[in-house]
Design a protein around this motif. Structure first.
Motif, PDB file in Angstrom:
ATOM      1  N   LEU A 121       0.886  -1.317  -0.085  1.00 23.70           N
ATOM      2  CA  LEU A 121      -0.131   0.184   0.124  1.00 23.70           C
ATOM      3  C   LEU A 121       0.917   1.223   0.020  1.00 23.70           C
ATOM      4  CD1 LEU A 121      -2.903  -0.596   2.391  1.00 23.70           C
ATOM      5  CD2 LEU A 121      -2.996  -0.772  -0.043  1.00 23.70           C
ATOM      6  N   SER A 151      -8.390  -0.221   6.242  1.00 21.39           N
ATOM      7  CA  SER A 151      -6.967   0.026   6.248  1.00 21.39           C
ATOM      8  C   SER A 151      -6.591   0.811   4.869  1.00 21.39           C
ATOM      9  CB  SER A 151      -6.286  -1.484   6.097  1.00 21.39           C
ATOM     10  OG  SER A 151      -6.384  -2.175   7.254  1.00 21.39           O
ATOM     11  N   ALA A 165      -8.603   3.089   3.425  1.00 21.09           N
ATOM     12  CA  ALA A 165      -9.108   4.379   3.799  1.00 21.09           C
ATOM     13  C   ALA A 165      -8.325   5.169   4.436  1.00 21.09           C
ATOM     14  CB  ALA A 165     -10.635   4.419   4.100  1.00 21.09           C
ATOM     15  N   TYR A 166      -7.869   4.398   5.581  1.00 25.38           N
ATOM     16  CA  TYR A 166      -6.916   5.178   6.719  1.00 25.38           C
ATOM     17  C   TYR A 166      -5.602   5.468   6.101  1.00 25.38           C
ATOM     18  CZ  TYR A 166      -4.292   5.845  10.805  1.00 25.38           C
ATOM     19  OH  TYR A 166      -3.356   6.458  11.648  1.00 25.38           O
ATOM     20  N   VAL A 167      -4.943   4.731   4.950  1.00 31.28           N
ATOM     21  CA  VAL A 167      -3.733   5.063   4.328  1.00 31.28           C
ATOM     22  C   VAL A 167      -3.832   6.311   3.454  1.00 31.28           C
ATOM     23  CG1 VAL A 167      -2.083   4.242   2.851  1.00 31.28           C
ATOM     24  CG2 VAL A 167      -2.680   2.605   4.729  1.00 31.28           C
ATOM     25  N   GLU A 184      -6.657   8.220   3.074  1.00 31.41           N
ATOM     26  CA  GLU A 184      -7.326   9.523   3.476  1.00 31.41           C
ATOM     27  C   GLU A 184      -6.915  10.154   4.925  1.00 31.41           C
ATOM     28  OE1 GLU A 184     -11.755   8.552   1.184  1.00 31.41           O
ATOM     29  OE2 GLU A 184     -11.473   8.041   3.383  1.00 31.41           O
ATOM     30  N   LEU A 185      -6.473   9.347   5.679  1.00 32.43           N
ATOM     31  CA  LEU A 185      -6.145  10.051   7.132  1.00 32.43           C
ATOM     32  C   LEU A 185      -4.733  10.322   7.223  1.00 32.43           C
ATOM     33  CD1 LEU A 185      -8.931   8.403   9.202  1.00 32.43           C
ATOM     34  CD2 LEU A 185      -9.252  10.164   7.771  1.00 32.43           C
ATOM     35  N   MET A 186      -3.982   9.211   6.751  1.00 28.51           N
ATOM     36  CA  MET A 186      -2.327   9.312   6.897  1.00 28.51           C
ATOM     37  C   MET A 186      -1.852  10.650   6.091  1.00 28.51           C
ATOM     38  SD  MET A 186      -0.916   5.586   7.259  1.00 28.51           S
ATOM     39  CE  MET A 186       0.642   5.926   6.779  1.00 28.51           C
ATOM     40  N   PRO A 187      -0.847  11.272   6.903  1.00 29.40           N
ATOM     41  CA  PRO A 187      -0.154  12.330   6.389  1.00 29.40           C
ATOM     42  C   PRO A 187       0.520  12.133   4.877  1.00 29.40           C
ATOM     43  CG  PRO A 187       0.795  11.923   8.349  1.00 29.40           C
ATOM     44  CD  PRO A 187      -0.208  10.933   8.171  1.00 29.40           C
TER      45      PRO A 187
END
Lengths: 247, 247
Positions: free
Chosen positions: A184, A238, A240-242, A244-247
């Motif tokens: 990813l 996971s 989406a987190y990577v 959309e939310l991770m810098p």
């Protein structure tokens, strides 16, 4: 504010034709003249609209809205046919979590068999669930649901993806927990990802070999055994987190 | 192999007393003498065992197993009371995803009211669901479920956490998508995290103010609106991804 998908192009005045939408708008939500709703046409742009004539189900488009709620990568979730209403559950939840496309296929360990009109009816039901969930989640597009009657048709669709991940329980048991995160991290926005999940009994060894020959990478999803309908939610969250939310 | 939680200490020979476990072992799974199963006692170590006498429901412990399927951080999920069987769903799925503790509380926008024996019965049912899901997921411990009858008791439990996150839809709408990832990156294995979710209508503004006064950080979980029972699965998956799959 309530959102509805409307097929076709946005004109200044739009008359709703879809019976299910009309029912929800004017019977369930009891929209009156001048009440507002968000309409999303085939171009996937959200538009604020007001009821200009509730008797003819006509809206006037007021303005385009800038918000985009789509995942910046296209994720397709392929699941072996599941028992009972688990695919319904899977479609609803993955639609909330941003899935692009949902596929069902007759896996070696699938207990249920769907074909012909039964398969068509199931597909129709699942597409309606996807639409409802996408409206409630305020998405810009409705995920597509497709059930493959034949494994060969499923396999011949496995092209055009940047990565194909095979969720393989035995990989997790062997402590393989790093491939997904590593891969990813290499992918960029706009890419196309496919996750393949087995039915309740998992992916068979011969299926695994075939899917690997199509370029699939087997990945472990951590130390806990998840049910067939839960693992796709974890994978999609996971991603989406990577992205959309991770810098 | 089937796994069961057994309360008490592991002795060389163990007689099962719990009626539900006995039924599953000897009526559903039809275990015979010398058949094997994994037993997990209060010390949370998995042990391989064999049926030494099925008539008296007695097992002989053969060996300790090294595998640990617990999340390396303790995550508590607190949800406002939800309608219908959504808490049942939430408990099952978060148990599969590694939750440590699940709390329900009477939120401002909760429609259902539970108190007294009704609350006790619901708690009992939810704890059984947690146990079943933990067994199926091969976990080393059963998540604890607690329903707070009074908001004051819920609030007085908000101490001892390294971080308290409040899932707040308005934060997501305002484009607040970076707090969760930034904070998770600062946390280490062994820490205690609490996520607070509203019921179907979300967290009320006055609730938000109170929870913030207890140190809660409001976080957005991305651009899509998730149902009340879906958002906790996303949060928990994100934590598991960060602490179990990321390098």
């Amino acid at each position: 504010m309530q959102q509805y998908f409307v097929s076709g192009k946005a004109e200044h005045f739009v008359t709703i034709k879809d019976e299910a939408s009309i029912k929800h708008m004017f019977s369930v939500m009891r929209l009156q003249d001048n009440d507002k709703a968000v309409l999303v046409f085939d171009d996937r742009v959200k538009r604020l609209a007001r009821v200009s004539d509730r008797l003819t189900h006509t809206f006037e488009i007021l303005e385009e809205l800038p918000d985009n709620a789509e995942l910046p990568v296209d994720v397709t979730i392929a699941s072996g046919f599941l028992k009972g209403d688990k695919l319904e559950f899977l479609v609803q939840k993955t639609s909330e979590l941003g899935v692009h496309t949902i596929w069902g296929f007759p896996a070696d360990y699938s207990v249920v068999k769907w074909a012909g009109t039964k398969l068509a009816k199931k597909t129709d039901k699942l597409n309606k669930i996807a639409q409802g969930a996408a409206e409630q989640s305020k998405r810009n597009r409705i995920p597509t649901v497709k059930l493959f009657e034949k494994t060969t048709d499923f396999l011949s669709s496995l092209s055009g993806f940047d990565r194909i991940f095979i969720a393989y329980e035995e990989a997790a048991k062997a402590g393989e927990n790093s491939t997904l995160a590593r891969e990813l991290a290499l992918l960029s926005k706009g890419c196309k990802i496919l996750f393949i999940f087995g039915p309740e009994g998992g992916i068979s060894p011969s299926e695994l070999a075939v899917l690997e020959s199509y370029g699939g990478l087997k990945v472990g999803l951590g130390p806990r055994i998840m049910r067939a309908e839960t693992a796709p939610l974890f994978a999609l969250s996971s991603v989406a987190y990577v992205f959309e939310l991770m810098p």
